[in-house]
Design an enzyme around this catalytic site. Structure first.
Site, mmCIF file in Angstrom:
data_model
loop_
_atom_site.group_PDB
_atom_site.id
_atom_site.type_symbol
_atom_site.label_atom_id
_atom_site.label_comp_id
_atom_site.label_asym_id
_atom_site.label_seq_id
_atom_site.Cartn_x
_atom_site.Cartn_y
_atom_site.Cartn_z
ATOM 1 N N HIS A 106 0.856 -1.198 0.000
ATOM 2 C CA HIS A 106 0.000 0.000 0.000
ATOM 3 C C HIS A 106 0.889 1.245 0.000
ATOM 4 O O HIS A 106 1.968 1.242 0.603
ATOM 5 C CB HIS A 106 -0.920 -0.001 1.223
ATOM 6 C CG HIS A 106 -1.940 1.081 1.159
ATOM 7 N ND1 HIS A 106 -1.655 2.376 1.509
ATOM 8 C CD2 HIS A 106 -3.224 1.075 0.744
ATOM 9 C CE1 HIS A 106 -2.733 3.116 1.322
ATOM 10 N NE2 HIS A 106 -3.710 2.356 0.859
ATOM 11 N N GLU A 178 -4.206 1.934 -7.096
ATOM 12 C CA GLU A 178 -4.645 2.987 -6.196
ATOM 13 C C GLU A 178 -3.751 4.210 -6.394
ATOM 14 O O GLU A 178 -2.705 4.323 -5.745
ATOM 15 C CB GLU A 178 -4.523 2.522 -4.748
ATOM 16 C CG GLU A 178 -5.277 1.249 -4.438
ATOM 17 C CD GLU A 178 -5.585 1.142 -2.956
ATOM 18 O OE1 GLU A 178 -6.768 1.143 -2.619
ATOM 19 O OE2 GLU A 178 -4.644 1.124 -2.145
#
Ligand code: PGA
Length: 267
Positions: A106, A178
């Protein structure tokens, strides 16, 4: 239909990471409510997943119950099975506590905890070796986007993390695109138009080869349907909008009703 194998027949992944929020009681309440919902309504083509903090993992597992269709994940894991790595949790430990999926790379971990393409590669391999699902997050900064280099950047992140895997192993990997500029309170939601090109590129490279291509970054009930409408997108990875159960359930229901979820064929 489409040339994307997953989009035409695979599940639609709808997941949320709680990041560093929720104590055990909150996690239990969410998981209990989610478990009731899926028991009553089923999940059909939708594959829900939740990713609590390590501290709430066992409690969430307990509330979801055995054989739950909701996959349980962790937000990170070390690539070594055990050893002198203070503060880290290994894949076997996460699995032992009930995890079935491991989030890797992430952008918050890349930015604040020195996650690199090389560490994501080691982690993807470790997760696969233990039979869990790797959820590899990739995404470019606003600066890279401004320079017009988004696709090259994210394709390199993905290729680096998947380097050395067999064709079969790659089929078990989920990729979440993302863009950093679209994530969180300081982010700006991406428009569908902005996402067409990166997803076309990711789709060409990975659409038919991986377990799914998810989108994440300011996803909510207002844009979920349109984002799912992007041809190559086979799932959504949600932060803030899904931290309260009603928000998550709304997106689950919208996904179940989406034309993609009603498409013919199943895997
Ligand atoms: P957000 O987080 O939905 O709150 O923008 C997304 C993510 O970081 O995965």
């Amino acid at each position: 239909m489409t040339d994307q194998g997953q989009a035409s027949g695979g599940p639609l992944w709808i997941g949320t990471s709680w990041k560093m929020t929720k104590g055990i009681a909150e996690a239990r309440a969410f998981a209990r409510g989610l478990s009731d919902h899926v028991r009553r309504h089923g999940t059909a083509r939708v594959r829900p997943f939740v990713i609590p903090s390590f501290t709430a993992l066992a409690a969430t597992r307990e509330e979801l119950g055995p054989d739950s269709p909701v996959l349980l994940g962790v937000q990170n894991a070390h690539w070594e099975d055990e050893g002198a790595w203070t503060g880290e949790v290994s894949v076997p430990q996460a699995k032992d506590a009930g995890a079935q999926l491991v989030e890797i790379g992430h952008s918050e971990r890349r930015e604040h905890f020195n996650e690199t393409t090389e560490t994501t590669r080691l982690k993807v391999a470790a997760v696969l070796a233990h039979g869990l699902v790797p959820l590899l997050c990739i995404g470019e900064s606003a600066e890279v986007k401004r320079s017009g280099d988004s696709s090259r950047f994210i394709l390199e992140q993905a290729a680096g993390a998947l380097d050395g895997l067999t064709v079969e192993q790659v089929t078990r990997v989920l990729i979440a695109y993302e863009p950093i500029w679209a994530i969180g309170d300081k982010g700006r939601p991406a428009t569908v138009d902005e996402l067409r090109e990166p997803f076309a590129d990711l789709g060409r490279e990975y659409g038919a080869r991986t377990g799914g291509l998810l989108y994440g970054g300011s996803v909510g009930p207002d844009n979920a349907e349109d984002l799912l409408g992007i041809e190559q997108v086979t799932g959504l990875f949600i932060g803030r909008a899904a931290w309260q159960l009603p928000g998550y359930l709304r997106i689950l229901e919208m996904t179940a009703a989406h034309p993609k979820a009603r498409g013919v064929g199943s895997r």
